[in-house]
Design a protein around this motif. Structure first.
Motif, PDB file in Angstrom:
ATOM      1  N   VAL A  65     -23.042 -32.658  27.003  1.00  0.00           N
ATOM      2  CA  VAL A  65     -22.126 -31.651  27.542  1.00  0.00           C
ATOM      3  C   VAL A  65     -21.920 -31.911  29.027  1.00  0.00           C
ATOM      4  O   VAL A  65     -22.881 -31.975  29.798  1.00  0.00           O
ATOM      5  N   ILE A  66     -20.666 -32.058  29.426  1.00  0.00           N
ATOM      6  CA  ILE A  66     -20.315 -32.214  30.833  1.00  0.00           C
ATOM      7  C   ILE A  66     -20.021 -30.845  31.436  1.00  0.00           C
ATOM      8  O   ILE A  66     -20.509 -30.496  32.510  1.00  0.00           O
ATOM      9  N   GLU A  67     -19.222 -30.052  30.751  1.00  0.00           N
ATOM     10  CA  GLU A  67     -18.928 -28.672  31.153  1.00  0.00           C
ATOM     11  C   GLU A  67     -18.929 -27.820  29.895  1.00  0.00           C
ATOM     12  O   GLU A  67     -18.454 -28.263  28.848  1.00  0.00           O
ATOM     13  N   GLY A  68     -19.424 -26.588  30.002  1.00  0.00           N
ATOM     14  CA  GLY A  68     -19.426 -25.690  28.859  1.00  0.00           C
ATOM     15  C   GLY A  68     -20.796 -25.565  28.228  1.00  0.00           C
ATOM     16  O   GLY A  68     -21.824 -25.769  28.877  1.00  0.00           O
ATOM     17  N   ALA A  69     -20.819 -25.242  26.938  1.00  0.00           N
ATOM     18  CA  ALA A  69     -22.079 -25.060  26.227  1.00  0.00           C
ATOM     19  C   ALA A  69     -21.837 -25.208  24.728  1.00  0.00           C
ATOM     20  O   ALA A  69     -20.728 -24.977  24.228  1.00  0.00           O
ATOM     21  N   VAL A  70     -22.902 -25.587  24.012  1.00  0.00           N
ATOM     22  CA  VAL A  70     -22.826 -25.836  22.578  1.00  0.00           C
ATOM     23  C   VAL A  70     -23.994 -25.139  21.885  1.00  0.00           C
ATOM     24  O   VAL A  70     -25.111 -25.123  22.409  1.00  0.00           O
ATOM     25  N   ARG A  71     -23.718 -24.558  20.725  1.00  0.00           N
ATOM     26  CA  ARG A  71     -24.762 -23.928  19.909  1.00  0.00           C
ATOM     27  C   ARG A  71     -25.138 -24.873  18.772  1.00  0.00           C
ATOM     28  O   ARG A  71     -24.262 -25.394  18.069  1.00  0.00           O
ATOM     29  N   ILE A  72     -26.428 -25.104  18.601  1.00  0.00           N
ATOM     30  CA  ILE A  72     -26.927 -25.931  17.507  1.00  0.00           C
ATOM     31  C   ILE A  72     -27.531 -25.006  16.469  1.00  0.00           C
ATOM     32  O   ILE A  72     -28.469 -24.251  16.757  1.00  0.00           O
ATOM     33  N   GLU A  73     -26.984 -25.017  15.253  1.00  0.00           N
ATOM     34  CA  GLU A  73     -27.487 -24.137  14.202  1.00  0.00           C
ATOM     35  C   GLU A  73     -27.670 -24.912  12.906  1.00  0.00           C
ATOM     36  O   GLU A  73     -26.926 -25.839  12.598  1.00  0.00           O
ATOM     37  N   GLN A  74     -28.684 -24.503  12.162  1.00  0.00           N
ATOM     38  CA  GLN A  74     -29.061 -25.211  10.943  1.00  0.00           C
ATOM     39  C   GLN A  74     -28.988 -24.270   9.757  1.00  0.00           C
ATOM     40  O   GLN A  74     -29.328 -23.088   9.873  1.00  0.00           O
ATOM     41  N   SER A  75     -28.552 -24.789   8.612  1.00  0.00           N
ATOM     42  CA  SER A  75     -28.451 -24.002   7.383  1.00  0.00           C
ATOM     43  C   SER A  75     -29.540 -24.407   6.410  1.00  0.00           C
ATOM     44  O   SER A  75     -29.867 -25.595   6.277  1.00  0.00           O
ATOM     45  N   GLY A  76     -30.098 -23.410   5.704  1.00  0.00           N
ATOM     46  CA  GLY A  76     -31.074 -23.682   4.672  1.00  0.00           C
ATOM     47  C   GLY A  76     -30.405 -23.878   3.326  1.00  0.00           C
ATOM     48  O   GLY A  76     -29.184 -23.755   3.192  1.00  0.00           O
ATOM     49  N   SER A  77     -31.204 -24.152   2.300  1.00  0.00           N
ATOM     50  CA  SER A  77     -30.648 -24.367   0.959  1.00  0.00           C
ATOM     51  C   SER A  77     -29.998 -23.107   0.405  1.00  0.00           C
ATOM     52  O   SER A  77     -29.130 -23.184  -0.476  1.00  0.00           O
ATOM     53  N   ASP A  78     -30.392 -21.931   0.941  1.00  0.00           N
ATOM     54  CA  ASP A  78     -29.804 -20.674   0.493  1.00  0.00           C
ATOM     55  C   ASP A  78     -28.554 -20.303   1.272  1.00  0.00           C
ATOM     56  O   ASP A  78     -27.949 -19.258   1.046  1.00  0.00           O
ATOM     57  N   GLY A  79     -28.152 -21.154   2.211  1.00  0.00           N
ATOM     58  CA  GLY A  79     -26.957 -20.896   3.005  1.00  0.00           C
ATOM     59  C   GLY A  79     -27.199 -20.109   4.274  1.00  0.00           C
ATOM     60  O   GLY A  79     -26.290 -19.972   5.108  1.00  0.00           O
ATOM     61  N   ALA A  80     -28.396 -19.571   4.450  1.00  0.00           N
ATOM     62  CA  ALA A  80     -28.703 -18.811   5.654  1.00  0.00           C
ATOM     63  C   ALA A  80     -28.741 -19.746   6.860  1.00  0.00           C
ATOM     64  O   ALA A  80     -29.239 -20.873   6.770  1.00  0.00           O
ATOM     65  N   GLN A  81     -28.206 -19.267   7.986  1.00  0.00           N
ATOM     66  CA  GLN A  81     -28.136 -20.085   9.192  1.00  0.00           C
ATOM     67  C   GLN A  81     -29.085 -19.554  10.255  1.00  0.00           C
ATOM     68  O   GLN A  81     -29.311 -18.354  10.363  1.00  0.00           O
ATOM     69  N   VAL A  82     -29.626 -20.471  11.058  1.00  0.00           N
ATOM     70  CA  VAL A  82     -30.517 -20.093  12.139  1.00  0.00           C
ATOM     71  C   VAL A  82     -30.181 -20.942  13.369  1.00  0.00           C
ATOM     72  O   VAL A  82     -29.838 -22.121  13.245  1.00  0.00           O
TER      73      VAL A  82
END
Length: 235
Positions: A57-74
């Motif tokens: 990232v040069i400017e701004g921000a990014v969210r890293i999120e992961q999904s489980g086998s049940d579709g839930a995201q964290v």
């Protein structure tokens, strides 16, 4: 808005991935970088995609999120300006382990696997920086696991808020403001608790004047008190 065709060596030299490189090396890095301006909420890459490029990232921000086998995201972590992301895929199974989503309009740079490996071969300091970055992030994960195992939700939320302030906070007249939009669900995910619980805790702190939120922008008005809450859970 027009995008510069190349990043300046000064900007690259301030980034964690390229710290300690001489100007000639930074110029070589800049020459092969691909710049892209990403609109808010765009998915830069998806979990399971082939990891073809290392990103920063040069400017701004990014969210890293992961999904489980049940579709839930964290939420795994947030990436702010000067930080790399997506690089781990190049050194593991070749697949991105999570989604990367722009939190705001973001300018990102990226390098192909071949370009990055060639740069590491020519400039070993980059490889040392990669190891240092991964080690630091592993240490953060270990701290979060320890907090999950030993502390209740309020203490974990306090640690989360302080950690985010340390990573992406800047001083204002009202306190320490976190520089990117932050949903209560994001805090809940990182703290390992439910949205209901995190919302209750944050609302209580806001009522007590410890923090303030405005358009998903969180400002810590009393860091010492949040730190006291976090430390009370350390025993």
């Amino acid at each position: 808005m027009a995008i510069a065709s190349q990043i300046s060596p000064e900007v690259l030299g301030a980034m964690e991935l390229f710290q300690g490189l001489p100007t000639s090396a930074l110029e070589a890095v800049a020459a092969v970088a691909r710049l892209r301006r990403v609109p808010k909420d765009l998915r830069i890459f998806a979990q399971g995609d082939g990891g073809e490029r290392a990103h920063a990232v040069i400017e701004g921000a990014v969210r890293i999120e992961q999904s489980g086998s049940d579709g839930a995201q964290v939420i795994i972590r947030f990436i702010r300006s000067g930080e790399m992301f997506g690089t781990v895929a190049l050194f593991t199974d070749g697949r991105y382990p999570a989604d990367a989503i722009a939190l705001a309009e973001t300018l990102e740079a990226s390098w192909s696997e071949a370009e990055l490996l060639d740069l590491i071969h020519k400039h070993p300091q980059i490889g040392i920086n990669v190891i240092r970055i991964i080690g630091k992030r592993l240490q953060e994960v270990q701290e979060r696991v320890r907090e999950l195992a030993t502390q209740d939700a309020e203490h974990r939320v306090a640690h989360t808020v302080l950690r985010l302030a340390g990573q992406a906070g800047h001083s204002t007249v009202d306190g320490t403001a976190i520089e990117f939009p932050l949903r209560r669900k994001d805090v809940a995910d990182i703290a390992g608790t439910t949205l209901h619980t995190a919302s209750r805790i944050l609302a209580g702190w806001e009522k007590a004047g410890l923090l303030a939120t405005n358009n998903q922008r969180l400002t810590i008005r009393c860091p010492s008190e949040i730190a006291r809450i976090a430390e009370d859970g350390a025993g």
